[in-house]
Design an enzyme around this catalytic site. Sequence first.
Site, PDB file in Angstrom:
ATOM      1  N   ASP A 132       0.840  -1.200   0.000  1.00  0.00           N
ATOM      2  CA  ASP A 132       0.000   0.000   0.000  1.00  0.00           C
ATOM      3  C   ASP A 132       0.875   1.250   0.000  1.00  0.00           C
ATOM      4  OD1 ASP A 132      -2.275  -1.535   0.146  1.00  0.00           O
ATOM      5  OD2 ASP A 132      -2.781  -1.015   2.205  1.00  0.00           O
ATOM      6  N   ARG A 183      -1.631  -0.697  -8.449  1.00  0.00           N
ATOM      7  CA  ARG A 183      -2.975  -0.236  -8.083  1.00  0.00           C
ATOM      8  C   ARG A 183      -2.973   1.274  -8.262  1.00  0.00           C
ATOM      9  NH1 ARG A 183      -3.938  -0.762  -2.076  1.00  0.00           N
ATOM     10  NH2 ARG A 183      -4.292  -2.958  -2.482  1.00  0.00           N
TER      11      ARG A 183
END
Length: 323
Positions: A132, A183
């Site tokens: 992340d 992402r």
Amino acid sequence: MSTSSAYSGAFDRLVAGIVPYVPQPIVRRLAQPYVAGTTLDDAVRTVRELNAAGLQATVDVLGEAVRDAATASAAADSCIRALDVISAEALGATISVKPSAVGSELSWEIAGGQIERVVRRAEELGSFVCIDMEDSGSTDHTLALFRRLREAGHTQVGTVLQARLWRTAADAAALAPLRPTIRLCKGIYQESPAVAMHDRDAIRRSFSRILRLLLGAGAFVSVATHDEELIVDALDAIDKTGVAPDGYEFQTLLGVRPDLARVLARDHTVRLYVPFGPDSYAYSQRRLRENPQIAGYVARDVLRAFARSVRRPPTQPPYGGTQ
Ligand code: FAD
């Protein structure tokens, strides 16, 4: 800037300003739809339900801002346990890890070592780890860690790019030769105007531009947004680039626009971000900040609590005297 985006920007800032003052129990209650629960069993149950509905998952063991090596190592162990259970139960799920959950605020060397341990296990099990992206102070380190892992021969690892950062188009271009798994999201962290765009339409244009750059370079892109305008734009980009169905996916957050995930899953791979764990407060605060109905929810919840306290007879202090 249009008048409507100026108004919505002012509203967003107002809402973002309210959330830190909302009492923790109210935050936790309102944020329940965004979190699978406190245990790995809760996450497994949620992933099973998603899989049954034709949706994939990426599981996140909640926790961040860890500042001692033992807790960082325990957090990586939790990720590995989650990977083991996902594999044993043949679930359609991968893992997401926040660097600060595994010690980046202590040292990036420690966090990098822990994430590599998780990636190794994912590779043994045929799974995948997404690193992340946190606030802009961590961008250089996160991208350097991702590059180092790829250069060390790890293929089952990806990371996140945030379209709202001014630097991101250049970061995407620099990563493109690796044909990375990325992402792409707007970015949730509050950043200064020198670092990040604040105009909604500018962020959208940046998202669209970076998406095309990545797809054109053969990257695997996870289009992580609930913004219908961006989803339509992504469908157009996917169509025009001719990318195969296994060359991209859509990603959404648990508890946000489930209708959208279901509709997209008819024709595309859709993966939901499934966070779990006892340490859900910071994550919940960020989700509530983005909920367009948050002001109404908070007002209703506070009024309900007030009504309950008015109806309830006054309690006596346990040992007498005044309260
Ligand atoms: P928005 O304009 O914020 O939302 C579009 C619409 O979605 C809203 O109008 C509303 O209808 C709905 N919506 C959005 N949020 C909520 C909510 N909380 N509650 C109710 N409705 C809502 N950010 C990072 O900085 N780093 C990451 O690593 C990261 N990982 C992510 C992983 C996934 C799978 C997703 C989907 C997002 C991730 N994000 C991450 C968050 C992202 O940056 C955005 O903050 C978030 O997705 C909201 O932006 P949006 O593109 O959906 O657009």
